[in-house]
Motif scaffolding. Structure first.
Motif, PDB file in Angstrom:
ATOM      1  N   ALA A 102     133.004 -41.364  47.380  1.00  0.00           N
ATOM      2  CA  ALA A 102     133.370 -40.156  48.125  1.00  0.00           C
ATOM      3  C   ALA A 102     134.664 -40.319  48.916  1.00  0.00           C
ATOM      4  O   ALA A 102     135.057 -39.395  49.626  1.00  0.00           O
ATOM      5  N   HIS A 103     135.306 -41.483  48.801  1.00  0.00           N
ATOM      6  CA  HIS A 103     136.555 -41.757  49.528  1.00  0.00           C
ATOM      7  C   HIS A 103     136.369 -41.564  51.033  1.00  0.00           C
ATOM      8  O   HIS A 103     137.219 -40.984  51.706  1.00  0.00           O
ATOM      9  N   LEU A 104     135.231 -42.049  51.548  1.00  0.00           N
ATOM     10  CA  LEU A 104     134.940 -41.890  52.966  1.00  0.00           C
ATOM     11  C   LEU A 104     135.662 -42.952  53.777  1.00  0.00           C
ATOM     12  O   LEU A 104     135.618 -44.136  53.449  1.00  0.00           O
ATOM     13  N   GLU A 105     136.322 -42.493  54.808  1.00  0.00           N
ATOM     14  CA  GLU A 105     136.971 -43.379  55.762  1.00  0.00           C
ATOM     15  C   GLU A 105     136.460 -42.991  57.142  1.00  0.00           C
ATOM     16  O   GLU A 105     135.305 -42.612  57.267  1.00  0.00           O
ATOM     17  N   LYS A 106     137.275 -43.063  58.145  1.00  0.00           N
ATOM     18  CA  LYS A 106     136.816 -42.809  59.511  1.00  0.00           C
ATOM     19  C   LYS A 106     136.338 -41.373  59.731  1.00  0.00           C
ATOM     20  O   LYS A 106     135.259 -41.145  60.259  1.00  0.00           O
ATOM     21  N   LYS A 107     137.123 -40.398  59.323  1.00  0.00           N
ATOM     22  CA  LYS A 107     136.801 -38.994  59.590  1.00  0.00           C
ATOM     23  C   LYS A 107     136.037 -38.402  58.416  1.00  0.00           C
ATOM     24  O   LYS A 107     136.559 -38.337  57.299  1.00  0.00           O
ATOM     25  N   ILE A 108     134.808 -37.977  58.695  1.00  0.00           N
ATOM     26  CA  ILE A 108     133.984 -37.376  57.647  1.00  0.00           C
ATOM     27  C   ILE A 108     133.410 -36.055  58.147  1.00  0.00           C
ATOM     28  O   ILE A 108     133.425 -35.757  59.346  1.00  0.00           O
ATOM     29  N   VAL A 109     132.914 -35.277  57.205  1.00  0.00           N
ATOM     30  CA  VAL A 109     132.366 -33.966  57.519  1.00  0.00           C
ATOM     31  C   VAL A 109     130.957 -33.900  56.954  1.00  0.00           C
ATOM     32  O   VAL A 109     130.720 -34.258  55.795  1.00  0.00           O
ATOM     33  N   LEU A 110     130.041 -33.443  57.784  1.00  0.00           N
ATOM     34  CA  LEU A 110     128.642 -33.259  57.411  1.00  0.00           C
ATOM     35  C   LEU A 110     128.436 -31.765  57.203  1.00  0.00           C
ATOM     36  O   LEU A 110     128.691 -30.969  58.118  1.00  0.00           O
ATOM     37  N   VAL A 111     127.997 -31.365  56.001  1.00  0.00           N
ATOM     38  CA  VAL A 111     127.871 -29.950  55.653  1.00  0.00           C
ATOM     39  C   VAL A 111     126.413 -29.656  55.303  1.00  0.00           C
ATOM     40  O   VAL A 111     125.866 -30.218  54.350  1.00  0.00           O
ATOM     41  N   GLY A 112     125.787 -28.766  56.069  1.00  0.00           N
ATOM     42  CA  GLY A 112     124.412 -28.369  55.794  1.00  0.00           C
ATOM     43  C   GLY A 112     124.324 -27.528  54.540  1.00  0.00           C
ATOM     44  O   GLY A 112     125.129 -26.625  54.330  1.00  0.00           O
ATOM     45  N   GLN A 113     123.322 -27.836  53.714  1.00  0.00           N
ATOM     46  CA  GLN A 113     123.118 -27.111  52.461  1.00  0.00           C
ATOM     47  C   GLN A 113     121.655 -26.716  52.284  1.00  0.00           C
ATOM     48  O   GLN A 113     121.097 -26.780  51.192  1.00  0.00           O
ATOM     49  N   GLY A 114     121.003 -26.341  53.357  1.00  0.00           N
ATOM     50  CA  GLY A 114     119.607 -25.923  53.274  1.00  0.00           C
ATOM     51  C   GLY A 114     118.679 -27.116  53.228  1.00  0.00           C
ATOM     52  O   GLY A 114     118.289 -27.650  54.263  1.00  0.00           O
ATOM     53  N   ASN A 115     118.335 -27.576  52.031  1.00  0.00           N
ATOM     54  CA  ASN A 115     117.389 -28.685  51.875  1.00  0.00           C
ATOM     55  C   ASN A 115     118.042 -30.061  51.923  1.00  0.00           C
ATOM     56  O   ASN A 115     117.359 -31.075  51.820  1.00  0.00           O
ATOM     57  N   LYS A 116     119.366 -30.091  52.061  1.00  0.00           N
ATOM     58  CA  LYS A 116     120.086 -31.365  52.041  1.00  0.00           C
ATOM     59  C   LYS A 116     121.341 -31.244  52.883  1.00  0.00           C
ATOM     60  O   LYS A 116     121.722 -30.154  53.324  1.00  0.00           O
ATOM     61  N   LEU A 117     122.001 -32.379  53.066  1.00  0.00           N
ATOM     62  CA  LEU A 117     123.290 -32.430  53.743  1.00  0.00           C
ATOM     63  C   LEU A 117     124.307 -33.038  52.793  1.00  0.00           C
ATOM     64  O   LEU A 117     123.963 -33.919  51.988  1.00  0.00           O
ATOM     65  N   GLU A 118     125.540 -32.583  52.863  1.00  0.00           N
ATOM     66  CA  GLU A 118     126.618 -33.197  52.103  1.00  0.00           C
ATOM     67  C   GLU A 118     127.498 -33.975  53.068  1.00  0.00           C
ATOM     68  O   GLU A 118     127.709 -33.560  54.207  1.00  0.00           O
ATOM     69  N   LEU A 119     128.022 -35.106  52.588  1.00  0.00           N
ATOM     70  CA  LEU A 119     128.966 -35.920  53.346  1.00  0.00           C
ATOM     71  C   LEU A 119     130.290 -35.922  52.583  1.00  0.00           C
ATOM     72  O   LEU A 119     130.336 -36.324  51.420  1.00  0.00           O
ATOM     73  N   TRP A 120     131.351 -35.485  53.249  1.00  0.00           N
ATOM     74  CA  TRP A 120     132.670 -35.368  52.653  1.00  0.00           C
ATOM     75  C   TRP A 120     133.683 -36.157  53.466  1.00  0.00           C
ATOM     76  O   TRP A 120     133.560 -36.244  54.687  1.00  0.00           O
ATOM     77  N   SER A 121     134.711 -36.673  52.807  1.00  0.00           N
ATOM     78  CA  SER A 121     135.868 -37.144  53.569  1.00  0.00           C
ATOM     79  C   SER A 121     136.492 -35.888  54.150  1.00  0.00           C
ATOM     80  O   SER A 121     136.459 -34.811  53.534  1.00  0.00           O
ATOM     81  N   GLU A 122     137.047 -35.996  55.344  1.00  0.00           N
ATOM     82  CA  GLU A 122     137.594 -34.808  55.996  1.00  0.00           C
ATOM     83  C   GLU A 122     138.692 -34.158  55.147  1.00  0.00           C
ATOM     84  O   GLU A 122     138.705 -32.931  54.971  1.00  0.00           O
ATOM     85  N   ASP A 123     139.581 -34.966  54.576  1.00  0.00           N
ATOM     86  CA  ASP A 123     140.665 -34.412  53.756  1.00  0.00           C
ATOM     87  C   ASP A 123     140.133 -33.656  52.544  1.00  0.00           C
ATOM     88  O   ASP A 123     140.594 -32.559  52.228  1.00  0.00           O
ATOM     89  N   ARG A 124     139.171 -34.257  51.865  1.00  0.00           N
ATOM     90  CA  ARG A 124     138.614 -33.606  50.673  1.00  0.00           C
ATOM     91  C   ARG A 124     137.841 -32.341  51.045  1.00  0.00           C
ATOM     92  O   ARG A 124     137.868 -31.359  50.309  1.00  0.00           O
ATOM     93  N   TRP A 125     137.130 -32.365  52.180  1.00  0.00           N
ATOM     94  CA  TRP A 125     136.396 -31.175  52.606  1.00  0.00           C
ATOM     95  C   TRP A 125     137.372 -30.025  52.896  1.00  0.00           C
ATOM     96  O   TRP A 125     137.136 -28.894  52.469  1.00  0.00           O
ATOM     97  N   LEU A 126     138.448 -30.294  53.610  1.00  0.00           N
ATOM     98  CA  LEU A 126     139.401 -29.236  53.940  1.00  0.00           C
ATOM     99  C   LEU A 126     140.016 -28.648  52.676  1.00  0.00           C
ATOM    100  O   LEU A 126     140.193 -27.422  52.565  1.00  0.00           O
ATOM    101  N   ALA A 127     140.315 -29.493  51.698  1.00  0.00           N
ATOM    102  CA  ALA A 127     140.857 -29.005  50.420  1.00  0.00           C
ATOM    103  C   ALA A 127     139.811 -28.165  49.682  1.00  0.00           C
ATOM    104  O   ALA A 127     140.138 -27.101  49.128  1.00  0.00           O
ATOM    105  N   GLU A 128     138.562 -28.620  49.670  1.00  0.00           N
ATOM    106  CA  GLU A 128     137.472 -27.884  49.011  1.00  0.00           C
ATOM    107  C   GLU A 128     137.273 -26.528  49.679  1.00  0.00           C
ATOM    108  O   GLU A 128     137.130 -25.500  49.022  1.00  0.00           O
TER     109      GLU A 128
END
Length: 150
Positions: A102-128
């Motif tokens: 997931a290319h996770l480094e220091k800054k990550i984003v936790l995204v609620g998805q109902g029954n689960k959570l997603e973990l994103w690198s901050e850069d990839r989340w902003l692009a998504e």
């Protein structure tokens, strides 16, 4: 139900502190026992409470393994799945292989998805997020979404 987007930090050892709102829900649902695996459609991770993962895992294992596409999917979803338990401070240690995927480094984003959570690198989340909000993405919405009454 997991909702919301939260920007959090991961320490140099690969530990992240689950925010209080999600931590309480995870402690109630599964005593802090979770499974984290890769998302096969995006370079992010998915975090499931253990009972929810066990249901999903049974469904995945019931698929016809002689189908090559199914076998590839099973290898990824089940092969990368890691059992994790939140520590007393609500922290989770992410395996290096998952952080790398997931290319996770220091800054990550936790995204609620109902029954689960997603973990994103901050850069990839902003692009998504930006791609999902583009005019082209809105114009390509499938009929199932267009029929929703929000």
């Amino acid at each position: 139900m997991f909702r919301g987007v939260q920007h959090i930090n991961m320490d140099t050892k690969g530990r992240l502190a689950v925010p209080a709102r999600q931590r309480e829900s995870l402690l109630d649902q599964c005593a802090g026992k979770v499974v984290i695996t890769i998302d096969t459609q995006s370079h992010c991770l998915t975090l499931y409470p253990l009972p929810e993962w066990e249901r999903i895992e049974a469904e995945i294992q019931s698929l016809p393994a002689l189908n090559p596409a199914v076998k590839r999917f099973q290898r990824l979803m089940l092969g990368y799945a890691a059992d994790i338990e939140l520590d007393g401070n609500g922290r989770a240690l992410l395996p290096q292989s998952l952080r790398d995927y997931a290319h996770l480094e220091k800054k990550i984003v936790l995204v609620g998805q109902g029954n689960k959570l997603e973990l994103w690198s901050e850069d990839r989340w902003l692009a998504e997020r930006d791609a999902a909000l583009s005019v082209e993405a809105v114009e390509e919405l499938p009929a199932e979404l267009l029929s929703l009454k929000l």
